[in-house]
Motif scaffolding. Structure first.
Motif, mmCIF file in Angstrom:
data_model
loop_
_atom_site.group_PDB
_atom_site.id
_atom_site.type_symbol
_atom_site.label_atom_id
_atom_site.label_comp_id
_atom_site.label_asym_id
_atom_site.label_seq_id
_atom_site.Cartn_x
_atom_site.Cartn_y
_atom_site.Cartn_z
ATOM 1 N N PRO A 102 0.627 -0.880 0.014
ATOM 2 C CA PRO A 102 -0.290 0.196 -0.184
ATOM 3 C C PRO A 102 0.511 1.713 -0.482
ATOM 4 O O PRO A 102 0.462 2.251 0.086
ATOM 5 N N ASP A 103 2.197 1.251 -0.286
ATOM 6 C CA ASP A 103 2.885 2.383 -0.584
ATOM 7 C C ASP A 103 2.903 2.879 -1.931
ATOM 8 O O ASP A 103 2.921 2.181 -2.789
ATOM 9 N N VAL A 104 1.710 3.681 -1.923
ATOM 10 C CA VAL A 104 1.065 4.256 -2.820
ATOM 11 C C VAL A 104 2.199 5.125 -3.653
ATOM 12 O O VAL A 104 1.724 4.691 -4.962
ATOM 13 N N ARG A 130 -2.097 -5.992 1.679
ATOM 14 C CA ARG A 130 -1.841 -5.483 4.093
ATOM 15 C C ARG A 130 -3.923 -5.175 4.075
ATOM 16 O O ARG A 130 -3.241 -4.596 5.119
ATOM 17 N N GLY A 131 -4.268 -5.844 3.460
ATOM 18 C CA GLY A 131 -5.473 -5.500 4.279
ATOM 19 C C GLY A 131 -6.876 -4.138 3.205
ATOM 20 O O GLY A 131 -7.643 -3.987 3.987
ATOM 21 N N CYS A 132 -5.599 -3.765 2.510
ATOM 22 C CA CYS A 132 -6.434 -2.527 1.737
ATOM 23 C C CYS A 132 -7.056 -3.150 1.124
ATOM 24 O O CYS A 132 -6.374 -3.037 -0.269
ATOM 25 N N TYR A 133 -8.525 -2.290 0.396
ATOM 26 C CA TYR A 133 -8.505 -3.258 -0.522
ATOM 27 C C TYR A 133 -8.260 -2.175 -2.219
ATOM 28 O O TYR A 133 -8.129 -0.583 -1.948
ATOM 29 N N LEU A 134 -8.507 -1.832 -3.481
ATOM 30 C CA LEU A 134 -8.356 -2.219 -4.527
ATOM 31 C C LEU A 134 -8.193 -0.599 -4.864
ATOM 32 O O LEU A 134 -8.139 0.270 -5.822
ATOM 33 N N GLY A 135 -10.278 -0.524 -4.610
ATOM 34 C CA GLY A 135 -10.686 0.176 -4.089
ATOM 35 C C GLY A 135 -10.455 1.596 -3.633
ATOM 36 O O GLY A 135 -11.634 2.647 -3.684
ATOM 37 N N ASP A 136 -9.684 1.606 -2.477
ATOM 38 C CA ASP A 136 -9.748 2.460 -1.043
ATOM 39 C C ASP A 136 -9.350 4.063 -2.407
ATOM 40 O O ASP A 136 -8.038 3.849 -3.286
ATOM 41 N N PRO A 137 -9.458 5.195 -2.144
ATOM 42 C CA PRO A 137 -9.254 6.371 -2.448
ATOM 43 C C PRO A 137 -7.947 6.860 -1.832
ATOM 44 O O PRO A 137 -7.589 7.357 -3.031
ATOM 45 N N LEU A 172 -7.659 -22.054 -1.572
ATOM 46 C CA LEU A 172 -8.454 -23.190 -1.662
ATOM 47 C C LEU A 172 -9.872 -22.436 -1.567
ATOM 48 O O LEU A 172 -11.023 -22.755 -2.517
ATOM 49 N N VAL A 173 -9.862 -20.953 -1.096
ATOM 50 C CA VAL A 173 -11.134 -20.934 -0.919
ATOM 51 C C VAL A 173 -10.891 -19.707 -0.496
ATOM 52 O O VAL A 173 -12.218 -18.723 -1.254
ATOM 53 N N ASP A 174 -10.265 -18.744 0.450
ATOM 54 C CA ASP A 174 -10.940 -17.130 0.600
ATOM 55 C C ASP A 174 -9.735 -16.786 -0.908
ATOM 56 O O ASP A 174 -10.186 -15.298 -0.691
ATOM 57 N N TYR A 175 -9.564 -17.481 -1.782
ATOM 58 C CA TYR A 175 -8.795 -16.109 -2.727
ATOM 59 C C TYR A 175 -10.090 -15.751 -3.495
ATOM 60 O O TYR A 175 -9.928 -15.058 -3.806
ATOM 61 N N VAL A 176 -10.766 -17.238 -3.642
ATOM 62 C CA VAL A 176 -11.712 -17.121 -4.559
ATOM 63 C C VAL A 176 -12.228 -16.394 -3.788
ATOM 64 O O VAL A 176 -13.374 -15.450 -4.930
ATOM 65 N N PHE A 177 -13.109 -16.246 -2.820
ATOM 66 C CA PHE A 177 -14.081 -14.556 -1.515
ATOM 67 C C PHE A 177 -13.007 -13.906 -1.791
ATOM 68 O O PHE A 177 -13.953 -12.531 -2.447
ATOM 69 N N ASP A 178 -11.732 -13.437 -1.958
ATOM 70 C CA ASP A 178 -11.096 -12.465 -1.893
ATOM 71 C C ASP A 178 -11.339 -11.282 -3.418
ATOM 72 O O ASP A 178 -10.980 -10.417 -3.721
ATOM 73 N N THR A 179 -11.110 -12.299 -4.230
ATOM 74 C CA THR A 179 -10.911 -11.438 -5.982
ATOM 75 C C THR A 179 -12.385 -11.235 -5.985
ATOM 76 O O THR A 179 -12.520 -10.140 -6.650
ATOM 77 N N ASN A 185 -15.522 -3.852 -5.085
ATOM 78 C CA ASN A 185 -14.972 -2.919 -4.460
ATOM 79 C C ASN A 185 -14.823 -1.718 -5.350
ATOM 80 O O ASN A 185 -14.685 -0.905 -5.333
ATOM 81 N N LEU A 186 -13.938 -2.587 -6.227
ATOM 82 C CA LEU A 186 -13.901 -1.509 -7.796
ATOM 83 C C LEU A 186 -14.766 -1.069 -8.246
ATOM 84 O O LEU A 186 -14.285 0.210 -7.875
ATOM 85 N N VAL A 187 -15.559 -1.802 -8.396
ATOM 86 C CA VAL A 187 -16.929 -0.801 -9.061
ATOM 87 C C VAL A 187 -17.904 -0.037 -7.485
ATOM 88 O O VAL A 187 -17.771 0.722 -7.965
ATOM 89 N N LEU A 188 -17.741 -0.359 -7.312
ATOM 90 C CA LEU A 188 -19.336 0.060 -5.881
ATOM 91 C C LEU A 188 -17.877 1.789 -5.507
ATOM 92 O O LEU A 188 -18.728 2.444 -4.886
ATOM 93 N N ASN A 189 -16.584 1.794 -5.727
ATOM 94 C CA ASN A 189 -15.913 2.937 -5.815
ATOM 95 C C ASN A 189 -15.653 3.891 -6.602
ATOM 96 O O ASN A 189 -15.262 5.353 -6.400
ATOM 97 N N GLY A 190 -16.311 3.184 -8.087
ATOM 98 C CA GLY A 190 -16.313 4.146 -9.315
ATOM 99 C C GLY A 190 -14.990 3.955 -9.656
ATOM 100 O O GLY A 190 -14.757 3.946 -10.875
#
Length: 314
Positions: A102-104, A130-137, A172-179, A185-190
């Motif tokens: 997340p070091d922008v 590190r817990g910060c999603y890609l749509g973060d401002p 096995l499972v969490d990666y599918v969920f996190d994608t 998150n990208l879509v809802l944050n525009g």
């Protein structure tokens, strides 16, 4: 398939410097061991699996392991290693450059260097940094830079910021969920509407996004935020590209083909984190799917990727 033809947009590389950095901190990929990798073994796999060219990327946890300075150095070392592989075999390989989110500021600097100087074929981002999603401002400067360059962005899942399911590795499972979580998150944050020129590829068939897209658009527009129109959300969700890694199955392919825009479905293997036996398993489904329209299989295997990666078209 009797000769190498596919363009594999989801193929991993294990630079020694990256493997050593993970080992030094006792890290792996969400409970999944880091496999061996070599140029010769990659080419052998590709020849056996009908893959003409592979676009290489590091997988989770990416290059930011907790320290900004280390992450900047590791990103540069990983990207220069990948560029040397491509330089030696430009006929067989491309590469997505890693950036130290997340070091922008450092991520923007590394993306510019990798795209302009190393001639990377795009950038790989983890679904969360590190817990910060890609749509973060805070990530806006990176998306603006990538959009200016009409860059290819490969989104690979990472372990979500929560404990692993007991006894179950994240891939096995969490990666599918996190994608799915990261894409929504990208879509809802525009982000997908503000930056129309960036091409975003989602790993593993987009998680369960194609299957649940109308759930997301319908509930958001009627319950969560009526200011969001369902058709606008669907338009942005359909901007994504999807790879077939671990997802070319009799149950997943119908949803992918029903939802993805024409030209937006790409071949992926996930090798070597998914062993060659797994590639054979999913290739069988892809090669024997009975409902492709004329030309559709060839587009998935190669033609769609040629548009995103014209250097590999020859």
């Amino acid at each position: 398939m009797t000769f190498p033809d596919r363009i594999d947009v989801h193929q991993h590389i294990v630079p020694p410097v990256w493997a050593r950095a993970l080992a030094a901190q006792g890290l792996d990929s969400g409970g999944w061991a880091i496999p061996d990798w070599s140029l010769s073994s990659a080419i052998d796999m590709m020849d056996q699996q009908g893959i003409a060219a592979g676009v290489l990327s590091v997988t989770a946890p990416g290059v930011h392991l907790g320290d900004d300075a280390q992450a900047r150095d590791l990103a540069r070392a990983v990207n220069e290693y990948g560029a040397e592989i491509v330089k030696g075999r430009p006929d067989r390989f491309g590469h997505f450059a890693a950036v130290p989110l997340p070091d922008v500021d450092a991520a923007v600097t590394e993306a510019v260097y990798a795209l302009d100087t190393l001639h990377a074929d795009g950038v790989v981002l983890m679904s969360n940094a590190r817990g910060c999603y890609l749509g973060d401002p805070d990530f806006e400067p990176l998306w603006a830079e990538l959009d200016r360059r009409a860059a290819n962005v490969f989104v690979h899942p990472a372990q979500p910021p929560m404990p692993l399911l007991p006894g179950t590795a994240a891939p096995l499972v969490d990666y599918v969920f996190d994608t799915t979580r990261g894409a929504l998150n990208l879509v809802l944050n525009g982000v997908m509407s503000r930056y129309p020129d960036v091409r975003v590829i989602l790993s593993h068939g987009g998680g369960f996004l194609p299957y649940a897209a109308y759930r997301f658009s319908g509930l958001t527009s009627t319950v969560v935020n009526p200011d969001h129109k369902a058709e606008d959300l669907l338009r942005d969700l359909k901007r994504f590209y999807f790879d077939t890694a671990l997802s070319a199955s009799p149950s997943a392919l119908p949803a992918l083909l029903a939802f993805a825009e024409p030209g937006h479905l790409l071949y992926g293997s996930d090798w070597p984190f998914a062993p060659q036996e797994a590639g054979t398993y999913y290739n069988h489904f892809l090669e024997n799917y009975p409902h492709f329209t004329p030309g559709q299989a060839g587009a998935i295997n190669r033609k769609n990727a040629e548009i995103l990666f014209p250097r590999l078209a020859d």
